[in-house]
Scaffold this active site. Structure first.
Site, PDB file in Angstrom:
ATOM      1  N   ASP A   1       0.887  -1.154   0.020  1.00 15.30           N
ATOM      2  CA  ASP A   1       0.011   0.124  -0.087  1.00 15.30           C
ATOM      3  C   ASP A   1       0.962   1.318   0.041  1.00 15.30           C
ATOM      4  OD1 ASP A   1      -2.143   1.706   0.085  1.00 15.30           O
ATOM      5  OD2 ASP A   1      -3.185   0.779   1.710  1.00 15.30           O
TER       6      ASP A   1
HETATM    7  C1  BGC Z   1      -5.143   3.374   0.052  1.00 15.72           C
HETATM    8  C2  BGC Z   1      -5.260   2.288  -0.988  1.00 15.72           C
HETATM    9  C3  BGC Z   1      -5.195   2.821  -2.369  1.00 15.72           C
HETATM   10  C4  BGC Z   1      -3.892   3.435  -2.683  1.00 15.72           C
HETATM   11  C5  BGC Z   1      -3.589   4.296  -3.930  1.00 15.72           C
HETATM   12  C6  BGC Z   1      -3.950   4.289  -0.244  1.00 15.72           C
HETATM   13  O1  BGC Z   1      -3.859   5.052   0.619  1.00 15.72           O
HETATM   14  O2  BGC Z   1      -5.059   2.556   1.380  1.00 15.72           O
HETATM   15  O3  BGC Z   1      -6.456   1.635  -0.716  1.00 15.72           O
HETATM   16  O4  BGC Z   1      -5.223   1.775  -3.472  1.00 15.72           O
HETATM   17  O5  BGC Z   1      -3.736   4.484  -1.456  1.00 15.72           O
HETATM   18  O6  BGC Z   1      -4.496   5.340  -3.931  1.00 15.72           O
END
Ligand code: BGC
Length: 702
Positions: free
Chosen positions: A264
């Site tokens: 993530d």
């Molecule tokens: C979130 C994810 C997301 C990623 C990309 C993160 O802050 O937890 O769910 O896919 O950002 O935007």
């Protein structure tokens, strides 16, 4: 060896260490982004090709031109490996569907699949090849803002929706021009963040992990999901992004997943804050060893792994394996043959009539009727209707969290949509939640309150400590109810709200969630009776915040609530039951269940369970028939009920149909006391039911 594997090995053999690490690096075009990195082969994937953060509010969309521009730079690099463009296409792209939690309320995986397919085609038209969806985290705590993004509390429903979404996004051939690679996230246990505080740590038993939180992921893997995202959470003391047992032994070993894992956002570098890594280099080593192939934006892989390989701390085989997995998905996605996007596509593929119709159907199917005293809904016998509340002019507010590519102007404002759907001769009055509403109400025959949470009150890190309506709204409902007019409450929200008092005050309550861009029309069709509501709760509704966690598939305990007694588990100040149970929802007709039949007393391999369902009302209707079981004695304590199957039936007034389910022995497997998975002999209860509390009960043994 397959042609894909040959291709990958051939390419890998030509790559320098720096080029390999480039593939493991995902970046985004931020202010200081140097496009030269693309020419040097130092970026394997670009995120949000032209925007910044996409979680809340709208942001500049991607476009074929922007992606093509970056792709051209990447293809100038020595080995010409195309970039994979990723974006959060969560519940639609330009056509915005209801939030995922609402979609789950439809209990209609086919519809979910169709919606994901529309989103894939639209995103693809603007150069996106990879979505960070579906979010398949089980959530038992609605304080957690991200409850909006998943399918609720149940592993079986979650697993079916996960597979449907993966099929919808990826189709059956990832190289087709209307598909995107899916990403099941956030692996795993992210919904168990303590106190509902996003990013917080969590603890759970191995059995709960396996029986409740993992099934949707396993289902996504079985459906062929191309990628998995590792979660932010520290689960049982091991940050998910450093958990080799789960990311490698379980995901690859047990399940045979052959796609790649992306971290993530910055979660590789955050291993330092978690306190399991000394510095970014250490963090990168831990994450790579655990099985995280691509580093989302932290840069730790790119900056530090070369040195770690050179000094012998990281075997090159580990890097090679990660590169191989990423190239495999790029190859499957047809990127090497078709790296670019035709700029003409967007005009043709975005926001088609068909897509909007689907969004409307999905919105209708996801709204849940919670109360309808005296059949006040549909609104057919009222001439003058006051519609009041903070959602009265809603447009973009209908979309919900994670809809960066929606455009507020594409939605008909709620009041306008209601005007368009109201029967002729109806007079509609509108007001916000203010004094004007109070005055107009005196002239109205019925009052419809449209209220609830603004989308920014749910989604990533949008957690609340109080599940009541947002500040001021409860008082408004109280004031309007005091007028003594018939009262309908429509709630827009990204989570279950504890609306006990408001349910008592209103004659009818419809839960609309954040229904997407066609939400206004869908609401009108339901309120005025062109459509009947058929959504069901995919998550338990608590009476009060203090009841959290409360979920239907809980254990019995040594002192269960029934029969009630002073030493049964309870609160002194609340009934033990939820406000509304999982699976619950009304419609404009009524159904009766009768004549349960259990195919045999003993289950050998499989058993048939059936019941007759009759439409006992005066309108046709759609009923969600649910199959539950309880394993009465186990080596480990068993839930009081578990959903095992569900099916919709459409019945005309007076019509009866026998609904038959097949329950297989393997559906009854669980994590036993010794940690193995399997079925244990004994007696089982089985229900065919309209929700997780009622129904007809039968019995069988294994
Ligand atoms: C979130 C994810 C997301 C990623 C990309 C993160 O802050 O937890 O769910 O896919 O950002 O935007």
């Amino acid at each position: 060896m397959s042609s894909t594997e040959n291709f990958i090995n051939h390419l890998l053999a030509q790559m320098t260490l720096e080029e390999k690490l480039g593939q493991l690096n995902q970046s985004y075009p931020h202010e200081n982004f140097d496009p030269e990195l693309l020419r040097q082969g130092k970026v394997g994937s670009l995120l949000n090709a032209s925007g910044a953060l996409t979680g809340q509010g709208f942001s500049e969309s991607s476009s074929a031109e922007v992606c093509n521009h970056f792709q051209r730079l990447a293809l100038e690099a020595r080995l010409k490996i195309p970039l994979l463009f990723g974006r959060d296409v969560v519940h639609g792209y330009r056509t915005v569907f209801p939030i995922p939690l609402a979609q789950a309320a439809s209990f209609d995986p086919e519809l979910v699949e169709e919606a994901a397919a529309v989103a894939a085609r639209e995103a693809r038209a603007e150069g996106i090849r990879w979505t960070f969806a579906p979010m398949v985290d089980i959530a038992r705590d609605p304080r957690w803002g991200r409850v909006a993004e998943g399918a609720g509390e149940d592993p079986l429903l979650g697993a079916r929706i996960a597979a449907a979404a993966v099929r919808g996004f990826q189709g059956n051939d990832l190289s087709r021009p209307d598909t995107v690679v899916a990403c099941a996230k956030h692996f795993v246990g992210y919904g168990a963040a303590e106190g509902g505080r996003d990013y917080e740590s969590g603890e759970m038993s191995e059995a709960t992990l396996r029986d409740i939180y993992l099934p949707p992921f396993e289902s996504a893997v079985r459906a062929g999901v191309g990628t998995i995202m590792s979660a932010f959470i520290d689960l049982n003391g091991i940050p998910a992004t450093a958990n080799r047992r789960l990311l490698t032994d379980l995901l690859r070993g047990e399940w045979g997943f052959d796609g790649f894992v992306v971290s993530d956002w910055n979660s590789v570098a955050e291993l330092v804050s978690h306190g399991v890594a000394e510095d970014r280099a250490h963090a990168a080593r831990l994450a790579l060893y655990a099985g995280v192939d691509m580093d989302m934006v932290s840069g730790a892989y790119l900056d530090t792994l070369a040195e770690s390989v050179r000094n012998g701390q990281v075997p090159i085989e580990e890097v090679d394996e990660a590169v191989r997995r990423i190239l495999r998905i790029k190859h499957r996605a047809g990127l090497f043959e078709n790296p670019y996007t035709d700029p003409q596509r967007a005009a043709r593929d975005l926001l088609t009539d068909r897509a909007r119709q689907l969004a409307r159907r999905m919105a209708c199917r996801s709204m849940v009727l919670l109360k309808n005293k005296g059949d006040i809904l549909p609104l057919q016998n009222f001439r003058r209707i006051l519609v009041a509340g903070n959602f009265v002019h809603a447009r973009g507010e209908l979309y919900g969290t994670w809809s960066p590519d929606g455009r507020a102007e594409d939605a008909t404002p709620l009041h306008e949509a209601l005007r368009q759907t109201a029967p002729r001769g109806t007079e509609l009055l509108f007001a916000l939640n203010d004094d004007r509403a109070f005055h107009l109400a005196h002239r109205a025959d019925v009052v419809v309150l449209v209220m609830g949470e603004h989308p920014i009150r749910s989604g990533e890190n949008a957690n609340v400590s109080d599940l009541g309506l947002p500040p001021g709204q409860a008082e408004f409902v109280e004031m309007m109810a005091g007028l003594g007019k018939p009262l309908v409450l429509v709630v827009f929200a990204g989570r279950p709200l504890a609306i006990t008092r408001q349910v008592a005050l209103a004659d009818a309550v419809l839960y609309a969630w954040h229904p997407g861009m066609e939400g206004g029309a869908a609401l009108g069709e339901i309120l005025f009776g062109q459509e009947s509501p058929s959504g069901r709760l995919p998550i338990t509704f608590p009476r009060a915040t203090g009841q959290i966690p409360i979920y239907y598939n809980h254990k019995n305990s040594g002192r269960p609530v029934s029969p009630q007694g002073p030493f049964a588990t309870r609160y002194l100040d609340l009934p033990s039951t939820p406000l509304f149970p999982f699976g619950y929802g009304l419609t404009y007709t009524t159904f009766e269940y009768a004549n349960l039949r259990v195919g045999s007393e003993v289950l050998r391999g499989a058993i048939e369970v059936s019941a007759e369902v009759t439409n006992t009302g005066s309108r046709s209707g759609r009923e969600l028939v649910q199959l539950y079981v309880r394993d009465l004695v186990g080596s480990r304590t068993r839930p009081v009920r578990e959903l095992k199957d569900f099916r919709h039936v459409e019945l005309q007034p007076g019509e009866t149909r026998r609904v038959t389910f097949i329950l297989r022995e393997e559906d009854l497997a669980f994590t036993r006391a010794d940690g193995t998975r399997g079925v244990e002999p004994g007696t089982f209860h089985v229900w065919i039911a309209p929700d997780s509390q009622g129904g007809l009960r039968g019995e069988f043994v294994i």
